[in-house]
Design a protein around this motif. Structure first.
Motif, PDB file in Angstrom:
ATOM      1  N   ALA A  77       0.831  -1.211   0.000  1.00 16.49           N
ATOM      2  CA  ALA A  77       0.000   0.000   0.000  1.00 16.49           C
ATOM      3  C   ALA A  77       0.864   1.259   0.000  1.00 16.49           C
ATOM      4  O   ALA A  77       0.554   2.236  -0.701  1.00 16.49           O
ATOM      5  N   ASP A  78       1.963   1.245   0.752  1.00 14.17           N
ATOM      6  CA  ASP A  78       2.860   2.398   0.795  1.00 14.17           C
ATOM      7  C   ASP A  78       3.541   2.626  -0.555  1.00 14.17           C
ATOM      8  O   ASP A  78       3.751   3.767  -0.963  1.00 14.17           O
ATOM      9  N   PHE A  79       3.894   1.539  -1.243  1.00 17.85           N
ATOM     10  CA  PHE A  79       4.447   1.622  -2.603  1.00 17.85           C
ATOM     11  C   PHE A  79       3.475   2.362  -3.519  1.00 17.85           C
ATOM     12  O   PHE A  79       3.855   3.289  -4.228  1.00 17.85           O
ATOM     13  N   HIS A  80       2.220   1.949  -3.488  1.00 19.10           N
ATOM     14  CA  HIS A  80       1.208   2.556  -4.359  1.00 19.10           C
ATOM     15  C   HIS A  80       1.062   4.047  -4.054  1.00 19.10           C
ATOM     16  O   HIS A  80       1.076   4.883  -4.959  1.00 19.10           O
ATOM     17  N   LYS A  81       0.948   4.370  -2.786  1.00 13.81           N
ATOM     18  CA  LYS A  81       0.780   5.764  -2.372  1.00 13.81           C
ATOM     19  C   LYS A  81       2.008   6.604  -2.766  1.00 13.81           C
ATOM     20  O   LYS A  81       1.863   7.707  -3.304  1.00 13.81           O
ATOM     21  N   ALA A  82       3.195   6.088  -2.532  1.00 12.86           N
ATOM     22  CA  ALA A  82       4.421   6.818  -2.866  1.00 12.86           C
ATOM     23  C   ALA A  82       4.552   7.008  -4.373  1.00 12.86           C
ATOM     24  O   ALA A  82       4.934   8.089  -4.835  1.00 12.86           O
ATOM     25  N   ALA A  83       4.229   5.974  -5.125  1.00 12.45           N
ATOM     26  CA  ALA A  83       4.308   6.077  -6.590  1.00 12.45           C
ATOM     27  C   ALA A  83       3.335   7.122  -7.121  1.00 12.45           C
ATOM     28  O   ALA A  83       3.676   7.912  -8.012  1.00 12.45           O
ATOM     29  N   MET A  84       2.129   7.152  -6.571  1.00  8.14           N
ATOM     30  CA  MET A  84       1.146   8.153  -7.001  1.00  8.14           C
ATOM     31  C   MET A  84       1.637   9.566  -6.679  1.00  8.14           C
ATOM     32  O   MET A  84       1.463  10.486  -7.475  1.00  8.14           O
ATOM     33  N   GLY A  85       2.271   9.744  -5.537  1.00 11.90           N
ATOM     34  CA  GLY A  85       2.757  11.040  -5.122  1.00 11.90           C
ATOM     35  C   GLY A  85       3.994  11.502  -5.881  1.00 11.90           C
ATOM     36  O   GLY A  85       4.362  12.671  -5.814  1.00 11.90           O
ATOM     37  N   ALA A  86       4.638  10.574  -6.594  1.00  8.70           N
ATOM     38  CA  ALA A  86       5.879  10.898  -7.307  1.00  8.70           C
ATOM     39  C   ALA A  86       5.708  10.871  -8.823  1.00  8.70           C
ATOM     40  O   ALA A  86       6.669  10.699  -9.558  1.00  8.70           O
ATOM     41  N   GLY A  87       4.475  11.017  -9.287  1.00  5.15           N
ATOM     42  CA  GLY A  87       4.242  11.120 -10.725  1.00  5.15           C
ATOM     43  C   GLY A  87       3.773   9.867 -11.412  1.00  5.15           C
ATOM     44  O   GLY A  87       3.635   9.842 -12.635  1.00  5.15           O
ATOM     45  N   GLY A  88       3.487   8.814 -10.650  1.00  4.26           N
ATOM     46  CA  GLY A  88       2.979   7.591 -11.255  1.00  4.26           C
ATOM     47  C   GLY A  88       1.483   7.665 -11.511  1.00  4.26           C
ATOM     48  O   GLY A  88       0.800   8.568 -11.031  1.00  4.26           O
ATOM     49  N   LYS A  89       0.999   6.690 -12.264  1.00  2.00           N
ATOM     50  CA  LYS A  89      -0.426   6.591 -12.551  1.00  2.00           C
ATOM     51  C   LYS A  89      -0.948   5.287 -11.971  1.00  2.00           C
ATOM     52  O   LYS A  89      -0.282   4.254 -12.004  1.00  2.00           O
ATOM     53  N   ASP A  90      -2.164   5.334 -11.460  1.00  2.00           N
ATOM     54  CA  ASP A  90      -2.805   4.176 -10.863  1.00  2.00           C
ATOM     55  C   ASP A  90      -3.114   3.132 -11.929  1.00  2.00           C
ATOM     56  O   ASP A  90      -3.630   3.446 -12.997  1.00  2.00           O
ATOM     57  N   ASN A  91      -2.799   1.876 -11.602  1.00  2.00           N
ATOM     58  CA  ASN A  91      -3.160   0.764 -12.480  1.00  2.00           C
ATOM     59  C   ASN A  91      -3.734  -0.384 -11.646  1.00  2.00           C
ATOM     60  O   ASN A  91      -3.770  -1.510 -12.090  1.00  2.00           O
ATOM     61  N   GLY A  92      -4.136  -0.051 -10.397  1.00  2.00           N
ATOM     62  CA  GLY A  92      -4.734  -1.044  -9.512  1.00  2.00           C
ATOM     63  C   GLY A  92      -4.297  -0.827  -8.077  1.00  2.00           C
ATOM     64  O   GLY A  92      -3.151  -1.055  -7.725  1.00  2.00           O
ATOM     65  N   GLU A  93      -5.206  -0.338  -7.248  1.00  2.00           N
ATOM     66  CA  GLU A  93      -4.900  -0.047  -5.846  1.00  2.00           C
ATOM     67  C   GLU A  93      -4.491  -1.309  -5.098  1.00  2.00           C
ATOM     68  O   GLU A  93      -4.794  -2.422  -5.527  1.00  2.00           O
ATOM     69  N   ALA A  94      -3.853  -1.124  -3.955  1.00  2.00           N
ATOM     70  CA  ALA A  94      -3.432  -2.243  -3.124  1.00  2.00           C
ATOM     71  C   ALA A  94      -4.645  -3.051  -2.669  1.00  2.00           C
ATOM     72  O   ALA A  94      -5.648  -2.490  -2.239  1.00  2.00           O
ATOM     73  N   GLY A  95      -4.536  -4.362  -2.785  1.00  2.00           N
ATOM     74  CA  GLY A  95      -5.619  -5.231  -2.347  1.00  2.00           C
ATOM     75  C   GLY A  95      -5.356  -6.678  -2.714  1.00  2.00           C
ATOM     76  O   GLY A  95      -4.408  -6.998  -3.428  1.00  2.00           O
ATOM     77  N   LEU A  96      -6.217  -7.555  -2.193  1.00  2.00           N
ATOM     78  CA  LEU A  96      -6.136  -8.974  -2.517  1.00  2.00           C
ATOM     79  C   LEU A  96      -6.541  -9.202  -3.962  1.00  2.00           C
ATOM     80  O   LEU A  96      -7.469  -8.569  -4.463  1.00  2.00           O
TER      81      LEU A  96
END
Length: 125
Positions: A77-96
């Motif tokens: 989850a922290d990876f996803h949040k950090a990537a979004m904050g650093a210019g990344g684009k969402d391709n699937g939020e953290a989850g099972l």
């Protein structure tokens, strides 16, 4: 089986901001810092990010993506949040991802050059 992967990018400085942030929660750090290349890993370089004249064009339908081991579900989850904050684009939020396995916990992002990345933890809750 694989010792390392190299990817070509348009802007090394922009990629450094993204990868420093996105990989930190997973325990990976910058091990080699140059004007035209960056090397990330947790002891030895496993990901090289290099300036390229012709980076591979982004193609969401190509099937190409890179998956990084994560030590915990929180780090995914922290990876996803950090990537979004650093210019990344969402391709699937953290989850099972039950269709991949009972304990397959992952998040998916796209880096500034269009590379698809995944962080994965297979540990039970």
């Amino acid at each position: 089986m694989i010792n390392h992967v190299s990817i070509g990018v348009r802007d090394v400085a922009r990629s450094k901001i993204f990868y420093d942030a996105a990989l930190k929660p997973l325990g990976y750090r910058l091990l080699s810092d140059g004007e035209t290349s960056l090397g990330y890993g947790d002891g030895s370089v496993v990901l090289w990010v290099q300036k390229a004249e012709r980076p591979v064009p982004s193609d969401m339908a190509s099937g190409l993506h890179f998956c990084f081991d994560a030590p915990s579900r929180k780090s995914v989850a922290d990876f996803h949040k950090a990537a979004m904050g650093a210019g990344g684009k969402d391709n699937g939020e953290a989850g099972l991802r039950a269709d991949y396995g009972d304990d397959y916990y992952a998040a998916f992002v796209v880096d500034p050059d269009g590379y698809r990345l995944e962080a994965y933890c297979g540990a039970a809750k």
